[in-house]
Design a protein around this motif. Sequence first.
Motif, PDB file in Angstrom:
ATOM      1  N   ALA A   1      20.737 -13.614  -8.340  1.00  0.00           N
ATOM      2  CA  ALA A   1      20.148 -14.479  -7.339  1.00  0.00           C
ATOM      3  C   ALA A   1      20.870 -15.290  -6.686  1.00  0.00           C
TER       4      ALA A   1
ATOM      5  N   THR B   1      22.650 -12.837   2.501  1.00  0.00           N
ATOM      6  CA  THR B   1      21.330 -12.621   2.261  1.00  0.00           C
ATOM      7  C   THR B   1      20.755 -14.131   2.607  1.00  0.00           C
TER       8      THR B   1
ATOM      9  N   ASP C   1      11.720 -14.544  -0.260  1.00  0.00           N
ATOM     10  CA  ASP C   1      13.147 -14.713  -0.223  1.00  0.00           C
ATOM     11  C   ASP C   1      13.728 -14.125  -1.567  1.00  0.00           C
ATOM     12  N   ALA C   2      14.141 -12.904  -1.341  1.00  0.00           N
ATOM     13  CA  ALA C   2      14.364 -12.055  -2.314  1.00  0.00           C
ATOM     14  C   ALA C   2      15.539 -12.522  -3.281  1.00  0.00           C
ATOM     15  N   MET C   3      16.346 -13.208  -2.973  1.00  0.00           N
ATOM     16  CA  MET C   3      17.421 -13.777  -3.716  1.00  0.00           C
ATOM     17  C   MET C   3      17.296 -15.259  -4.322  1.00  0.00           C
TER      18      MET C   3
ATOM     19  N   ASN D   1      12.812 -16.051  -8.505  1.00  0.00           N
ATOM     20  CA  ASN D   1      12.295 -14.797  -8.855  1.00  0.00           C
ATOM     21  C   ASN D   1      12.474 -14.296 -10.323  1.00  0.00           C
TER      22      ASN D   1
ATOM     23  N   GLU E   1      15.985  -8.947 -10.594  1.00  0.00           N
ATOM     24  CA  GLU E   1      16.384  -9.351  -9.264  1.00  0.00           C
ATOM     25  C   GLU E   1      15.399  -9.130  -8.043  1.00  0.00           C
ATOM     26  N   ALA E   2      15.227 -10.120  -7.317  1.00  0.00           N
ATOM     27  CA  ALA E   2      13.919 -10.270  -6.394  1.00  0.00           C
ATOM     28  C   ALA E   2      12.648  -9.874  -6.823  1.00  0.00           C
TER      29      ALA E   2
END
Length: 309
Positions: A208, A220, A231-233, A237, A261-262
């Motif tokens: 993250a 990212t 927001d993938a990072m 999450n 992750e994500a």
Amino acid sequence: MAAEPTSGICAGRVVVVTGAGRGLGRAHALAFAAEGARVVVNDLGVGLDGSGASGTPAGRVVEEIRARGGEAVAHGGDIATAEGAQSLVAVALGSFGRLDTLVNNAGFLRDRMLVNLDEDDWDAVMRVHLKGHFLPLKHAAAHWRAESKAGREVAARVVNTSSGAGLLGSVGQGNYSAAKAGIVGLTLVAAAEMSRYGVQVNAIAPAARTRMTEQTFADTMAAPPGSGAFDAMAPGNVSPLVVWLGSAASAGVTGRVFEAEAGRITVMEGWRPGPTADKGARWTPAEAGDAALKLLESAERPQGVYGAR
């Protein structure tokens, strides 16, 4: 307006999160509180390299939780000392009367290539990550063992924080990779030793955007506020898996390592016996070499070390 718990999966539980003043730890603390837990927010408030100290980050997270209608207290002790780890457990018991979940998350970086890595940088990273996992775990486990032996039901959970660097290695992070690999070993031993007392111990390897990874994920970018984009990072999450592992709902899950992750969760599968050869007698060096080369031909190739070309 206070945020309502989405499910109350941790209602009634008391959760300790180390290194919870920023990044992943803060996200975990907020997520546990949102699910009904009372939270002890530990943080020394040190810099990225472990220097300095301030109680401000932990206090801010406590204020956030209380503003949302939750219950939390701050702990500013050094959990890599016996005194700090003992007081961490004592604060949970003194403030809320119980301890159900320990999330070991505290850490910092001192990255160097091996030939440039000072002994002090090695020791400091080992201390905060590995000793900083061992001591809180030791003192929390002692409490839970005493509770179990006294005939009280225990449904305790520990979530340790490893890293992809600990599973695969990472160039320029020999100290960090070794410490995070050690955390996996500690997790497996603790899970085996403490199961009889009602304690489950698992580990995560998160990815993250935090202070520690801002260079890694520099490209990212966060989703613009209000955009609705994923927001993938974002650190949050990772937290849902941590909350579930820290809840009674994870009954029966112990001694496992998860990568998070994500929107992806992966069960990591560690060292297992692969191809083998048995002569039934002592090998000569040449014979051992020939056998090893033949075995390697049929073995799975390891994943690459992070940062290696």
